[in-house]
Scaffold this active site. Structure first.
Site, short mmCIF file in Angstrom:
data_model
loop_
_atom_site.label_atom_id
_atom_site.label_comp_id
_atom_site.label_asym_id
_atom_site.label_seq_id
_atom_site.Cartn_x
_atom_site.Cartn_y
_atom_site.Cartn_z
N LYS A 147 0.89 -1.32 -0.09
CA LYS A 147 0.05 0.19 -0.03
C LYS A 147 0.74 1.33 -0.09
O LYS A 147 0.48 2.00 -0.45
CB LYS A 147 -0.89 -0.07 1.13
CG LYS A 147 -0.37 -0.14 2.56
CD LYS A 147 -0.08 1.13 3.32
CE LYS A 147 0.75 1.10 4.49
NZ LYS A 147 1.18 2.02 5.32
N THR A 179 -3.10 5.81 4.13
CA THR A 179 -1.98 6.15 3.73
C THR A 179 -1.74 6.98 2.41
O THR A 179 -0.81 7.86 2.53
CB THR A 179 -1.11 4.93 3.38
OG1 THR A 179 -1.13 4.15 4.74
CG2 THR A 179 0.37 5.39 3.12
#
Length: 334
Positions: free
Chosen positions: A196, A253
């Site tokens: 990610k 994120t």
């Protein structure tokens, strides 16, 4: 509530946010750092320079001895950046007892071996007559240290194929501010945590180029799709990628300015050279290192990962960011 004894290896933002949280929950916590000046500063000032709103409790202890932090603990928490996990494990190995529960919160992959962080720890512990029967747990999810340090509501996943170990760690870390779920798919959870960061860098680059919310949403959703494709090819449970450790961690994120990967990507999109962008962020940008491992895994498993490939080309091949992102729009239709 039972009090636990916890040793924390690493005094960065994530390690200290968790150490403070665990102390406030009534546990005996001791923190070690390889940087002696950092130990002196934290133990004296009781504040962390990158977590200015957090006060370090007087009960939280510090040590410069890796032997001391590994001795007599219910849990050892590895909270160093991914590039230092193997070296830290090698230092700690002589002092880790048989059967120890080890929790890793670093997110990344080792470039040469393509190991996840618990695989790196296991590999290093198996050398030179290291401890036997240690149980390794990955703790991962949408968790910015800056929010955990302020007791803002947070969820996280305790991942281990050993259900007893996963539930023990769940008990240790659960409190009124942190809700902990368990998942046996440790590989899927760790892949999500590492990859990610690559997608988040790509999202940041898109933002830096001036692209909007539509592009951000597309990169996030197509990004988790390609992470899941790779994970399934590696034997992971596809449902992991639709959960907290997968899409949940990617969303936070890729959308928060707390994210080093997002900030670095924005700078790169604005024209700052890659190495200079990481220097300006001022901390380890995990997605930069994970991009190479992700690209190599995609080649090895013959998995189509176009966003990862575009990020890799920008970070390591010097490709123009705008050209790389535009190429994603011009791919063959599906």
């Amino acid at each position: 509530m039972k009090k636990f004894s916890i040793g924390v290896l690493g005094a960065g933002t994530w390690g200290m946010a968790l150490a403070r949280m665990l102390t406030v929950s009534g546990n005996d916590v001791q923190v070690w750092s390889a940087i002696e000046a950092e130990v002196d500063n934290l133990s004296t000032t009781r504040v962390h320079p990158n977590l200015p709103g957090m006060k370090i409790p007087a009960e939280l202890q510090f040590t410069k001895s890796i032997e001391e932090v590994c001795t007599g603990k219910d849990v050892l928490l590895f909270a160093v950046p991914s590039v230092f996990v193997r070296g830290t494990t090698a230092k700690a190995r002589p002092y880790i007892p048989d059967g120890q529960i080890l929790v890793d919160v670093a997110k990344g992959m080792e470039p040469d071996t393509l190991y996840t962080m618990t695989e790196v720890i296991a590999d290093e512990l198996n050398r030179d007559g290291g401890p036997k029967n240690c149980r390794l747990v990955a703790l991962s999810g949408p968790t910015h240290a800056e929010e955990v340090a302020l007791d803002l509501p947070t969820t996280i996943v305790s991942a281990c194929p050993d259900d007893e170990a996963a539930r023990f760690v769940q008990d240790v870390f659960s409190n009124t501010c942190m809700r902990v779920y368990t998942n046996p798919d440790i590989k899927g959870v760790e892949l999500s945590g590492a990859l990610k960061n690559v997608i988040a860098l790509g999202v940041g680059i898109s933002t830096g180029l001036g692209y909007g919310d539509n592009a951000r949403a597309a990169l996030i959703t197509r990004g988790i799709a390609e992470i899941a494709r790779l994970g399934v090819a590696m034997g992971c449970n596809i449902h992991t990628f639709a959960g907290l450790a997968g899409i949940g961690d990617l969303i936070v994120t890729a959308t928060s300015m707390h994210s080093r990967n997002n900030r670095a990507g924005i700078l790169i999109g604005q024209g700052v050279p890659v190495q200079e962008a990481m220097k300006q962020v001022g901390a380890v940008v995990e997605g930069y290192y994970a991009a190479q491992s992700a690209w190599e895994l995609a080649q090895r498993k013959n998995v189509d990962m176009p966003i990862t490939e575009a990020a890799y080309a920008v970070l390591y091949g010097g490709r123009d960011p705008r050209e790389a992102l535009n190429s994603l729009m011009l791919r063959d239709r599906t």
